[in-house]
Design a protein around this motif. Structure first.
Motif, mmCIF file in Angstrom:
data_model
loop_
_atom_site.group_PDB
_atom_site.id
_atom_site.type_symbol
_atom_site.label_atom_id
_atom_site.label_comp_id
_atom_site.label_asym_id
_atom_site.label_seq_id
_atom_site.Cartn_x
_atom_site.Cartn_y
_atom_site.Cartn_z
ATOM 1 N N GLY A 107 53.254 75.136 -21.869
ATOM 2 C CA GLY A 107 53.235 73.722 -22.247
ATOM 3 C C GLY A 107 54.427 73.356 -23.109
ATOM 4 O O GLY A 107 55.026 72.286 -22.946
ATOM 5 N N LYS A 108 54.814 74.248 -24.000
ATOM 6 C CA LYS A 108 55.947 73.976 -24.878
ATOM 7 C C LYS A 108 57.250 73.955 -24.096
ATOM 8 O O LYS A 108 58.084 73.075 -24.289
ATOM 9 N N TYR A 109 57.448 74.922 -23.204
ATOM 10 C CA TYR A 109 58.709 74.864 -22.477
ATOM 11 C C TYR A 109 58.702 73.764 -21.434
ATOM 12 O O TYR A 109 59.757 73.269 -21.056
ATOM 13 N N ALA A 110 57.545 73.273 -21.010
ATOM 14 C CA ALA A 110 57.499 72.081 -20.156
ATOM 15 C C ALA A 110 57.962 70.852 -20.941
ATOM 16 O O ALA A 110 58.678 69.996 -20.403
ATOM 17 N N GLU A 111 57.583 70.788 -22.226
ATOM 18 C CA GLU A 111 58.070 69.705 -23.089
ATOM 19 C C GLU A 111 59.593 69.762 -23.213
ATOM 20 O O GLU A 111 60.275 68.733 -23.147
ATOM 21 N N LYS A 112 60.112 70.957 -23.406
ATOM 22 C CA LYS A 112 61.570 71.128 -23.533
ATOM 23 C C LYS A 112 62.276 70.731 -22.242
ATOM 24 O O LYS A 112 63.375 70.175 -22.275
ATOM 25 N N MET A 113 61.664 71.020 -21.116
ATOM 26 C CA MET A 113 62.271 70.644 -19.837
ATOM 27 C C MET A 113 62.310 69.130 -19.677
ATOM 28 O O MET A 113 63.239 68.603 -19.071
ATOM 29 N N MET A 114 61.332 68.447 -20.231
ATOM 30 C CA MET A 114 61.319 66.980 -20.164
ATOM 31 C C MET A 114 62.426 66.393 -21.051
ATOM 32 O O MET A 114 63.003 65.371 -20.714
ATOM 33 N N GLU A 115 62.708 67.066 -22.166
ATOM 34 C CA GLU A 115 63.750 66.592 -23.070
ATOM 35 C C GLU A 115 65.137 66.723 -22.446
ATOM 36 O O GLU A 115 65.988 65.862 -22.631
ATOM 37 N N PRO A 117 66.205 67.557 -18.782
ATOM 38 C CA PRO A 117 65.913 67.904 -17.389
ATOM 39 C C PRO A 117 67.058 68.643 -16.680
ATOM 40 O O PRO A 117 66.815 69.404 -15.753
ATOM 41 N N GLU A 118 68.285 68.453 -17.138
ATOM 42 C CA GLU A 118 69.419 69.114 -16.481
ATOM 43 C C GLU A 118 69.401 70.634 -16.688
ATOM 44 O O GLU A 118 70.024 71.377 -15.920
ATOM 45 N N THR A 119 68.688 71.118 -17.694
ATOM 46 C CA THR A 119 68.630 72.560 -17.935
ATOM 47 C C THR A 119 67.274 73.155 -17.563
ATOM 48 O O THR A 119 67.041 74.334 -17.806
ATOM 49 N N SER A 120 66.394 72.358 -16.973
ATOM 50 C CA SER A 120 65.033 72.833 -16.715
ATOM 51 C C SER A 120 64.994 74.024 -15.759
ATOM 52 O O SER A 120 64.225 74.958 -15.966
ATOM 53 N N SER A 121 65.814 74.021 -14.716
ATOM 54 C CA SER A 121 65.782 75.158 -13.790
ATOM 55 C C SER A 121 66.296 76.427 -14.462
ATOM 56 O O SER A 121 65.818 77.525 -14.174
ATOM 57 N N ASP A 122 67.261 76.285 -15.365
ATOM 58 C CA ASP A 122 67.758 77.451 -16.103
ATOM 59 C C ASP A 122 66.660 78.042 -16.995
ATOM 60 O O ASP A 122 66.517 79.259 -17.086
ATOM 61 N N LEU A 123 65.903 77.182 -17.635
ATOM 62 C CA LEU A 123 64.833 77.637 -18.514
ATOM 63 C C LEU A 123 63.749 78.368 -17.726
ATOM 64 O O LEU A 123 63.311 79.454 -18.117
ATOM 65 N N VAL A 124 63.339 77.800 -16.604
ATOM 66 C CA VAL A 124 62.312 78.441 -15.780
ATOM 67 C C VAL A 124 62.817 79.782 -15.247
ATOM 68 O O VAL A 124 62.089 80.784 -15.262
ATOM 69 N N SER A 125 64.057 79.828 -14.810
ATOM 70 C CA SER A 125 64.631 81.087 -14.315
ATOM 71 C C SER A 125 64.681 82.136 -15.417
ATOM 72 O O SER A 125 64.365 83.313 -15.187
ATOM 73 N N TRP A 126 65.057 81.721 -16.615
ATOM 74 C CA TRP A 126 65.116 82.661 -17.737
ATOM 75 C C TRP A 126 63.722 83.189 -18.073
ATOM 76 O O TRP A 126 63.529 84.400 -18.241
ATOM 77 N N VAL A 127 62.734 82.299 -18.163
ATOM 78 C CA VAL A 127 61.368 82.710 -18.504
ATOM 79 C C VAL A 127 60.839 83.703 -17.472
ATOM 80 O O VAL A 127 60.313 84.764 -17.824
ATOM 81 N N TRP A 128 60.977 83.381 -16.195
ATOM 82 C CA TRP A 128 60.445 84.271 -15.163
ATOM 83 C C TRP A 128 61.258 85.553 -15.034
ATOM 84 O O TRP A 128 60.713 86.608 -14.707
ATOM 85 N N GLY A 129 62.539 85.495 -15.289
ATOM 86 C CA GLY A 129 63.353 86.707 -15.273
ATOM 87 C C GLY A 129 62.927 87.680 -16.352
ATOM 88 O O GLY A 129 62.778 88.885 -16.112
ATOM 89 N N VAL A 130 62.715 87.159 -17.560
ATOM 90 C CA VAL A 130 62.254 88.001 -18.671
ATOM 91 C C VAL A 130 60.857 88.545 -18.376
ATOM 92 O O VAL A 130 60.564 89.716 -18.629
ATOM 93 N N TYR A 131 60.010 87.712 -17.818
ATOM 94 C CA TYR A 131 58.650 88.142 -17.472
ATOM 95 C C TYR A 131 58.688 89.291 -16.459
ATOM 96 O O TYR A 131 57.988 90.301 -16.614
ATOM 97 N N GLN A 132 59.490 89.139 -15.422
ATOM 98 C CA GLN A 132 59.568 90.174 -14.393
ATOM 99 C C GLN A 132 60.163 91.467 -14.945
ATOM 100 O O GLN A 132 59.722 92.561 -14.590
ATOM 101 N N LEU A 133 61.161 91.351 -15.801
ATOM 102 C CA LEU A 133 61.749 92.532 -16.429
ATOM 103 C C LEU A 133 60.713 93.252 -17.299
ATOM 104 O O LEU A 133 60.584 94.479 -17.261
#
Length: 153
Positions: A107-115, A117-133
């Protein structure tokens, strides 16, 4: 990640340490996994009933406290077949911790993505990359650790 350690470590814990059958394990696994199906309720409660004006912060603190106590009890108590349900309940509360923190962080990073939007795909990629690692790392360790040492570790 902690999630992968807990989910992958339950089978050796229940079968090797507690000494239950695979059928019994499935029942206890269901109990311990329920919080992941309750994420909608967790979100509904945290959004509608803020604690001291915060919708996420104190819910995360409370969930982490409950999860930490649950993990500590799993580490110090002697669990056997007669108390396996109690172990499943402790794992339920540990999963409640992880599910709550997972949801509220999302929910928090969804808020950040709304603030921004141009970096939202980078944030999601980073979160899932760290999760998978983290999941890969946990998967590499859980098998050898549960084979060589007590699954209670």
């Amino acid at each position: 990640t902690l999630y992968t350690f807990v989910q992958s470590g339950q089978l050796p814990y229940f079968q090797k340490y507690v000494g239950i059958t695979g059928i019994e394990y499935q029942k206890y696994k269901l109990v311990s996994s329920l919080p992941w199906a309750m994420k909608a309720w967790i979100g509904l409660i945290s959004d509608n009933y803020p604690i001291w004006g915060y919708n996420k912060r104190y819910y995360m603190v409370l969930a982490t406290f409950i999860g930490s106590v649950s993990f500590a009890l799993l580490g110090v108590l002697d669990i056997d077949q007669s108390t396996a349900l109690f172990a499943a309940l402790l794992l339920f509360f540990a999963s409640l911790d992880m599910a709550t923190v997972d949801l509220l962080c999302e929910g928090k990073y969804a808020e950040k993505m709304m603030e921004k939007p141009e970096t939202s795909s980078d944030l999601v990629s980073w979160v899932w990359g760290v999760y998978q690692l983290g999941s890969l790392t946990a998967s590499l360790f859980i098998g050898p650790v549960s084979d060589r040492y007590s699954p209670k570790i």
